[in-house]
Design a protein around this motif. Sequence first.
Motif, PDB file in Angstrom:
ATOM      1  N   GLN A   1      31.626  42.080  45.122  1.00 33.08           N
ATOM      2  CA  GLN A   1      30.998  40.985  44.253  1.00 33.08           C
ATOM      3  C   GLN A   1      31.514  40.789  42.899  1.00 33.08           C
ATOM      4  O   GLN A   1      31.956  41.878  42.219  1.00 33.08           O
ATOM      5  N   LEU A   2      31.923  39.610  42.696  1.00 37.66           N
ATOM      6  CA  LEU A   2      32.442  39.421  41.244  1.00 37.66           C
ATOM      7  C   LEU A   2      31.382  38.204  40.397  1.00 37.66           C
ATOM      8  O   LEU A   2      31.124  37.137  41.258  1.00 37.66           O
ATOM      9  N   VAL A   3      30.811  38.707  39.457  1.00 36.61           N
ATOM     10  CA  VAL A   3      29.882  37.830  38.861  1.00 36.61           C
ATOM     11  C   VAL A   3      30.319  37.358  37.514  1.00 36.61           C
ATOM     12  O   VAL A   3      30.438  38.234  36.674  1.00 36.61           O
ATOM     13  N   GLU A   4      30.466  35.973  37.309  1.00 38.83           N
ATOM     14  CA  GLU A   4      30.755  35.629  35.902  1.00 38.83           C
ATOM     15  C   GLU A   4      29.560  35.109  35.259  1.00 38.83           C
ATOM     16  O   GLU A   4      28.531  34.836  35.530  1.00 38.83           O
ATOM     17  N   SER A   5      29.874  35.200  33.799  1.00 43.95           N
ATOM     18  CA  SER A   5      28.972  34.991  32.886  1.00 43.95           C
ATOM     19  C   SER A   5      29.395  34.426  31.446  1.00 43.95           C
ATOM     20  O   SER A   5      30.658  34.549  31.192  1.00 43.95           O
TER      21      SER A   5
ATOM     22  N   GLY B   1      31.805  46.928  43.961  1.00 42.33           N
ATOM     23  CA  GLY B   1      32.256  47.287  45.390  1.00 42.33           C
ATOM     24  C   GLY B   1      33.733  47.001  45.419  1.00 42.33           C
ATOM     25  O   GLY B   1      34.240  46.825  46.465  1.00 42.33           O
ATOM     26  N   ILE B   2      34.494  47.148  44.144  1.00 42.37           N
ATOM     27  CA  ILE B   2      35.898  46.942  44.122  1.00 42.37           C
ATOM     28  C   ILE B   2      36.451  47.909  43.292  1.00 42.37           C
ATOM     29  O   ILE B   2      36.017  48.395  42.121  1.00 42.37           O
TER      30      ILE B   2
ATOM     31  N   PHE C   1      37.672  50.458  34.136  1.00 46.21           N
ATOM     32  CA  PHE C   1      36.541  51.647  34.035  1.00 46.21           C
ATOM     33  C   PHE C   1      35.248  51.039  33.995  1.00 46.21           C
ATOM     34  O   PHE C   1      34.340  51.454  35.008  1.00 46.21           O
ATOM     35  N   LYS C   2      34.948  50.157  33.346  1.00 47.33           N
ATOM     36  CA  LYS C   2      33.880  49.168  33.309  1.00 47.33           C
ATOM     37  C   LYS C   2      33.847  48.253  34.419  1.00 47.33           C
ATOM     38  O   LYS C   2      32.726  47.586  34.703  1.00 47.33           O
ATOM     39  N   LYS C   3      34.994  47.835  35.133  1.00 50.27           N
ATOM     40  CA  LYS C   3      35.173  46.800  36.200  1.00 50.27           C
ATOM     41  C   LYS C   3      34.810  45.647  35.447  1.00 50.27           C
ATOM     42  O   LYS C   3      33.835  44.922  36.206  1.00 50.27           O
ATOM     43  N   THR C   4      35.391  45.149  34.418  1.00 50.60           N
ATOM     44  CA  THR C   4      35.137  43.976  33.730  1.00 50.60           C
ATOM     45  C   THR C   4      36.359  43.249  33.532  1.00 50.60           C
ATOM     46  O   THR C   4      37.362  43.949  33.085  1.00 50.60           O
TER      47      THR C   4
END
Length: 115
Positions: free
Chosen positions: A3-7, A26-27, A74-77
């Motif tokens: 999942q990729l969630v934008e904000s 999950g990536i 590390f934070k997956k962002t």
Amino acid sequence: QVQLVESGGALVQAGGSLRLSCAGSGIILSLYTMGWYRQAPGRHRELVAEITGGGNTNYADSVKGRFTISRDNFKKTVHLQMNSLKSDDTAVYYCNAQSSEYAYWGQGTQVTVSS
């Protein structure tokens, strides 16, 4: 499940700034080139900026000097700092994760720049 969630999308006045964020789950983010794309009404989706796992960046000519992409594996962002916004920047912005085998997209976040 990836999942990729934008904000971070919002309504902002011309000349203002916004910071978009994309959170991955999950990536293993470091294995992917991460990108921000945008799609304005009636137009094709276009690349805005991308950053490789090693930190190399590429920007669309229209945003060079105004936008900055960054990542924290590390934070997956992944972030997109957008400064000096123009009405032409109005679009839905999508986060993308790309490897040689897979491509994933977020659901998009709306950025509207009022003149």
